[in-house]
Design a protein around this motif. Structure first.
Motif, PDB file in Angstrom:
ATOM      1  N   ALA A   1     -15.491 119.663  32.495  1.00 41.15           N
ATOM      2  CA  ALA A   1     -15.865 120.411  33.694  1.00 41.15           C
ATOM      3  C   ALA A   1     -17.323 120.849  33.635  1.00 41.15           C
ATOM      4  CB  ALA A   1     -14.944 121.623  33.848  1.00 41.15           C
ATOM      5  N   MET A   2     -17.782 121.284  32.480  1.00 40.19           N
ATOM      6  CA  MET A   2     -19.171 121.730  32.357  1.00 40.19           C
ATOM      7  C   MET A   2     -20.156 120.568  32.476  1.00 40.19           C
ATOM      8  SD  MET A   2     -19.177 124.817  29.552  1.00 40.19           S
ATOM      9  CE  MET A   2     -18.642 123.796  28.183  1.00 40.19           C
ATOM     10  N   GLU A   3     -19.855 119.445  31.809  1.00 43.35           N
ATOM     11  CA  GLU A   3     -20.774 118.313  31.849  1.00 43.35           C
ATOM     12  C   GLU A   3     -20.801 117.647  33.224  1.00 43.35           C
ATOM     13  OE1 GLU A   3     -21.634 116.204  27.752  1.00 43.35           O
ATOM     14  OE2 GLU A   3     -19.501 116.056  28.234  1.00 43.35           O
ATOM     15  N   LEU A   4     -19.668 117.648  33.916  1.00 42.79           N
ATOM     16  CA  LEU A   4     -19.633 117.021  35.242  1.00 42.79           C
ATOM     17  C   LEU A   4     -20.461 117.780  36.256  1.00 42.79           C
ATOM     18  CD1 LEU A   4     -15.848 116.064  35.576  1.00 42.79           C
ATOM     19  CD2 LEU A   4     -17.768 114.468  35.514  1.00 42.79           C
ATOM     20  N   THR A   5     -20.565 119.097  36.088  1.00 42.56           N
ATOM     21  CA  THR A   5     -21.215 119.937  37.091  1.00 42.56           C
ATOM     22  C   THR A   5     -22.498 120.595  36.605  1.00 42.56           C
ATOM     23  OG1 THR A   5     -19.893 121.855  36.402  1.00 42.56           O
ATOM     24  CG2 THR A   5     -18.982 120.450  38.143  1.00 42.56           C
ATOM     25  N   GLY A   6     -22.719 120.622  35.297  1.00 46.70           N
ATOM     26  CA  GLY A   6     -23.854 121.357  34.752  1.00 46.70           C
ATOM     27  C   GLY A   6     -23.624 122.852  34.734  1.00 46.70           C
ATOM     28  N   ARG A   7     -22.366 123.290  34.957  1.00 43.18           N
ATOM     29  CA  ARG A   7     -22.036 124.712  35.001  1.00 43.18           C
ATOM     30  C   ARG A   7     -21.715 125.233  33.592  1.00 43.18           C
ATOM     31  NH1 ARG A   7     -23.624 128.182  38.835  1.00 43.18           N
ATOM     32  NH2 ARG A   7     -22.835 127.682  40.914  1.00 43.18           N
ATOM     33  N   PHE A   8     -22.716 125.265  32.724  1.00 38.09           N
ATOM     34  CA  PHE A   8     -22.476 125.756  31.381  1.00 38.09           C
ATOM     35  C   PHE A   8     -22.359 127.277  31.343  1.00 38.09           C
ATOM     36  CE2 PHE A   8     -24.388 121.602  30.887  1.00 38.09           C
ATOM     37  CZ  PHE A   8     -23.597 121.034  29.907  1.00 38.09           C
ATOM     38  N   ASP A   9     -22.717 127.942  32.422  1.00 35.87           N
ATOM     39  CA  ASP A   9     -22.572 129.396  32.490  1.00 35.87           C
ATOM     40  C   ASP A   9     -21.145 129.811  32.820  1.00 35.87           C
ATOM     41  OD1 ASP A   9     -22.795 128.264  34.974  1.00 35.87           O
ATOM     42  OD2 ASP A   9     -24.016 129.849  35.846  1.00 35.87           O
ATOM     43  N   ALA A  10     -20.261 128.854  33.061  1.00 38.12           N
ATOM     44  CA  ALA A  10     -18.869 129.176  33.391  1.00 38.12           C
ATOM     45  C   ALA A  10     -17.937 128.918  32.215  1.00 38.12           C
ATOM     46  CB  ALA A  10     -18.418 128.360  34.603  1.00 38.12           C
ATOM     47  N   ILE A  11     -18.471 128.887  31.012  1.00 33.71           N
ATOM     48  CA  ILE A  11     -17.667 128.470  29.867  1.00 33.71           C
ATOM     49  C   ILE A  11     -16.474 129.390  29.620  1.00 33.71           C
ATOM     50  CG2 ILE A  11     -19.237 129.665  28.261  1.00 33.71           C
ATOM     51  CD1 ILE A  11     -18.516 127.451  26.222  1.00 33.71           C
ATOM     52  N   LEU A  12     -16.657 130.707  29.708  1.00 32.74           N
ATOM     53  CA  LEU A  12     -15.535 131.607  29.437  1.00 32.74           C
ATOM     54  C   LEU A  12     -14.427 131.479  30.475  1.00 32.74           C
ATOM     55  CD1 LEU A  12     -14.238 133.780  27.723  1.00 32.74           C
ATOM     56  CD2 LEU A  12     -15.552 135.512  28.995  1.00 32.74           C
ATOM     57  N   PRO A  13     -14.722 131.508  31.778  1.00 33.24           N
ATOM     58  CA  PRO A  13     -13.638 131.292  32.752  1.00 33.24           C
ATOM     59  C   PRO A  13     -12.943 129.945  32.574  1.00 33.24           C
ATOM     60  CG  PRO A  13     -15.564 132.203  33.840  1.00 33.24           C
ATOM     61  CD  PRO A  13     -15.984 131.857  32.449  1.00 33.24           C
ATOM     62  N   LEU A  14     -13.700 128.909  32.220  1.00 30.82           N
ATOM     63  CA  LEU A  14     -13.090 127.595  32.014  1.00 30.82           C
ATOM     64  C   LEU A  14     -12.154 127.609  30.821  1.00 30.82           C
ATOM     65  CD1 LEU A  14     -16.166 125.287  32.689  1.00 30.82           C
ATOM     66  CD2 LEU A  14     -14.153 125.568  34.136  1.00 30.82           C
ATOM     67  N   ILE A  15     -12.542 128.274  29.752  1.00 23.24           N
ATOM     68  CA  ILE A  15     -11.659 128.376  28.582  1.00 23.24           C
ATOM     69  C   ILE A  15     -10.387 129.118  28.951  1.00 23.24           C
ATOM     70  CG2 ILE A  15     -11.421 129.432  26.306  1.00 23.24           C
ATOM     71  CD1 ILE A  15     -14.381 128.886  25.851  1.00 23.24           C
ATOM     72  N   ILE A  16     -10.531 130.209  29.710  1.00 26.27           N
ATOM     73  CA  ILE A  16      -9.348 130.984  30.102  1.00 26.27           C
ATOM     74  C   ILE A  16      -8.400 130.131  30.941  1.00 26.27           C
ATOM     75  CG2 ILE A  16      -8.545 132.966  31.451  1.00 26.27           C
ATOM     76  CD1 ILE A  16     -11.199 134.358  30.714  1.00 26.27           C
ATOM     77  N   GLY A  17      -8.935 129.456  31.954  1.00 27.99           N
ATOM     78  CA  GLY A  17      -8.088 128.659  32.840  1.00 27.99           C
ATOM     79  C   GLY A  17      -7.441 127.488  32.131  1.00 27.99           C
TER      80      GLY A  17
END
Length: 612
Positions: free
Chosen positions: A399-415
């Motif tokens: 998800a981070m590499e596809l979008t460049g959203r490395f600032d969303a790492i904690l919400p992504l880990i939770i989900g």
């Protein structure tokens, strides 16, 4: 003369200098060098597959010659093209599978896993050709699939074929197969980190330098080659700041739960459809065409549900998608993907999961507080990946590499972790492993430290052993055994007897079968010096139980003398296969036995005023 004198523990020093964190040999550099061309070829094949998909899509739905990726059913097509194209594509795939190779059926990753675990990492050459062509036909004629599963299988086939021309071990073939698979995935999505994580979580079934280094090398080469071919930017760039609050992080748990439930439903639908197709009174060759009917009907209802759908995923992630389309994608895409995949057609899992997960998050964005563009779609996308594939790390990194959203790492880990936990609790197997289980095989995706790697031979070996002087005869040796007390169970079960000179100098070993044969056939006058095996397989007290178990398996023995590492003629004990299980026993005990280690004590009046 025989002896059962115990060997003192102090005589068995432990030296661990010969052990290391990893078992790495210079051969890993050779395999890494071989992985470089595999990665390069896999990148070119990924580019060719995407172009072939574009060519077929343009020809079928737009009646033009072009290789750009476009959306099928974009509103410019006659209804009969949307309906009939997937059916024709299914017919072609059915014929290719029956008269070409049945291995092209499915979404690629289960077939790659099966080749690794059960096929010695050997892939047929025809699969490397037919798999990408069949997948391009399936997707290009409107199939709601992704290109990543087929390219994983195709890249793996390239690595396997390359390895089969060389004199390599099955483990080395596996490494090159996975190197090709991961390289193809990295080249398709420009996600090198996620490709490596997928290899580790799903394909390698180990964490060792011998496999990681070549896979990483192939992925890096494939990514470098991808840039001039397909671009070096992220696939779905999302702009805009995120305002993540504790409330939003808590709601990520809710998103993970819903995504996990959606992943469970989608997985169950795939295999319910597969069960339904098996009950049909027609040959499986016709099943993809029947699946094409389902795709065509779904395409007439929601045309955007057809094909890979990168444009829809991008709209979900940047927040520009309408709610009517979100609901249509969530329902229709889930149904036509799962039901048609169960027909045995050729297509991937990841891109459909991106679209379905993104639609779920886009729907939730109408309820949850605004955090940033496409935030909830991104979290739900990672959650669905974590639940469907049971690969939460891959889901987060993807998800981070596809979008460049490395600032969303904690919400992504939770989900992703929440969805993974729910899916693991409610389903025994994932969409990737159920197919293997249905063929009568089992695999586990749990990795932990082997307890046999932690304990040493010196901790479990027997020091109180029965041994013989070399000048005894076979008859005398048997007489000693018969005189052992009945309650001395360990000695009576020993079965392998060291033959020594002096107090502990090992000459060889002799088995009870050898002694009985010598007595019955030769009268028992043969000396143990003549009868014994003079070069027995031995181990050391400071050797791990795992290495000793490997040596037993390789030499087909279940008992081994234990000798001093510095002096290989000095006997220090005997170890058996049963003793090696002590490591497993301790592991089971640690997992099952509960204990309270610390206790809280309530201070009583007068405690603090006591004097000594």
């Amino acid at each position: 003369m025989s002896t059962t004198q115990p060997i003192a523990p102090n005589d068995v020093p432990r030296d661990v200098h010969h052990l290391g964190d990893f078992r790495a040999t210079p051969r890993l550099l050779i395999i890494a060098a071989l992985a470089l061309p595999v990665g390069a070829v896999a990148a070119v094949v990924a580019w060719a597959l995407l172009r072939l998909i574009g060519l077929i899509t343009n020809a079928v739905f737009y009646q033009r010659i072009d290789t750009r990726l476009v959306a099928p059913g974009g509103g410019h097509d006659h209804w009969y093209i949307v309906l009939l194209a997937p059916i024709v594509g299914g017919l072609v795939i059915g014929f290719m599978a029956r008269y070409g190779s049945e291995k092209i059926r499915g979404h690629g990753m289960p077939e790659a896993i099966e080749a690794i675990l059960l096929g010695g990492s050997k892939v047929q050459p025809r699969v490397a050709i037919l798999k990408p062509i069949s997948s391009a036909i399936a997707i290009g004629t409107g199939g709601p699939f992704g290109a990543e599963g087929p390219i994983i299988m195709t890249g793996g086939a390239i690595g396997s074929l390359f390895a089969q021309f060389l004199r390599l071990t099955a483990d080395e073939r596996k490494t090159l197969l996975v190197a090709g698979a991961a390289a193809g995935m990295a080249a398709t999505f420009n996600t090198p980190f996620a490709a490596i994580m997928l290899a580790v979580e799903l394909l390698l079934f180990e964490w060792r330098p011998r496999s990681y280094v070549p896979v990483a090398a192939a992925v890096c080469v494939a990514t470098v080659i991808r840039h001039p071919l397909l671009g070096d930017g992220v696939l779905f760039p999302v702009k805009g700041a995120l305002h993540i609050t504790p409330v939003a992080e808590l709601l990520c748990v809710v998103t993970g739960i819903v995504a996990g439930l959606l992943a469970i439903v989608a997985t169950m639908l795939v295999y319910a459809a597969e069960d339904g197709f098996r009950k049909l009174p027609v040959h499986w060759m016709w099943w993809p065409a029947i699946g094409g009917v389902i795709i065509g009907i779904g395409g007439m209802i929601v045309p955007e549900s057809l094909g890979v759908g990168y444009n829809i995923i991008e709209a979900e992630l940047d927040g520009s998608i309408g709610m009517d389309l979100v609901v249509g994608i969530l329902i229709v895409k889930t149904l036509i993907w799962s039901l048609s995949l169960g027909s045995g057609t050729s297509g991937g899992v990841l891109a459909p999961m991106f679209m379905i997960g993104g639609a779920l998050g886009a729907l939730e964005s109408n309820i949850f507080p605004h955090v940033g563009p496409g935030f909830w779609a991104l979290v739900a996308l990672a959650g669905v990946l974590g639940g469907v594939m049971r690969s939460p790390f891959t889901g987060v990194i993807f998800a981070m590499e596809l979008t460049g959203r490395f600032d969303a790492i904690l919400p992504l880990i939770i989900g992703a972790s929440t969805a993974f936990a729910l899916s693991s609790l409610m389903l025994k197997r994932s969409v990737l492993t159920e197919k293997i289980a249905r063929r009568g095989y089992h695999l586990t995706r749990e990795y932990d430290v082997d307890p046999l790697e932690i304990y040493f031979v010196g901790e479990v070996m027997s020091r109180d052993i029965l041994s013989y002087e070399s000048d005894l005869t076979a008859a005398e040796a048997l007489e000693v055994i018969s005189g052992v007390e009945p309650d001395n169970v360990e000695t009576r079960r020993q079965m392998l007897y060291p033959v020594i000179e002096g107090s502990d100098t090992l000459v060889g070993v002799v088995t009870r079968t050898q002694l009985e044969t010598a007595v019955h056939e030769h009268g028992g006058d043969t000396s143990l010096q003549e009868l014994c095996i003079t070069a027995p397989i031995v181990t050391h007290a400071d050797q791990t139980l795992r290495e000793t178990a490997n040596a037993m398996a390789a030499n087909a023995v279940d008992k081994m003398p234990v000798v001093d590492r510095e002096d290989s003629t000095r006997l220090v004990g005997l170890v058996s296969l049963t003793m090696l299980l002590e490591g497993r026993v301790r592991d089971v005990r640690e997992a099952r036995e509960s204990e309270r280690v610390l206790r809280l004590r309530v201070a009583r009046p007068g405690w603090f005023g006591r004097t000594q």
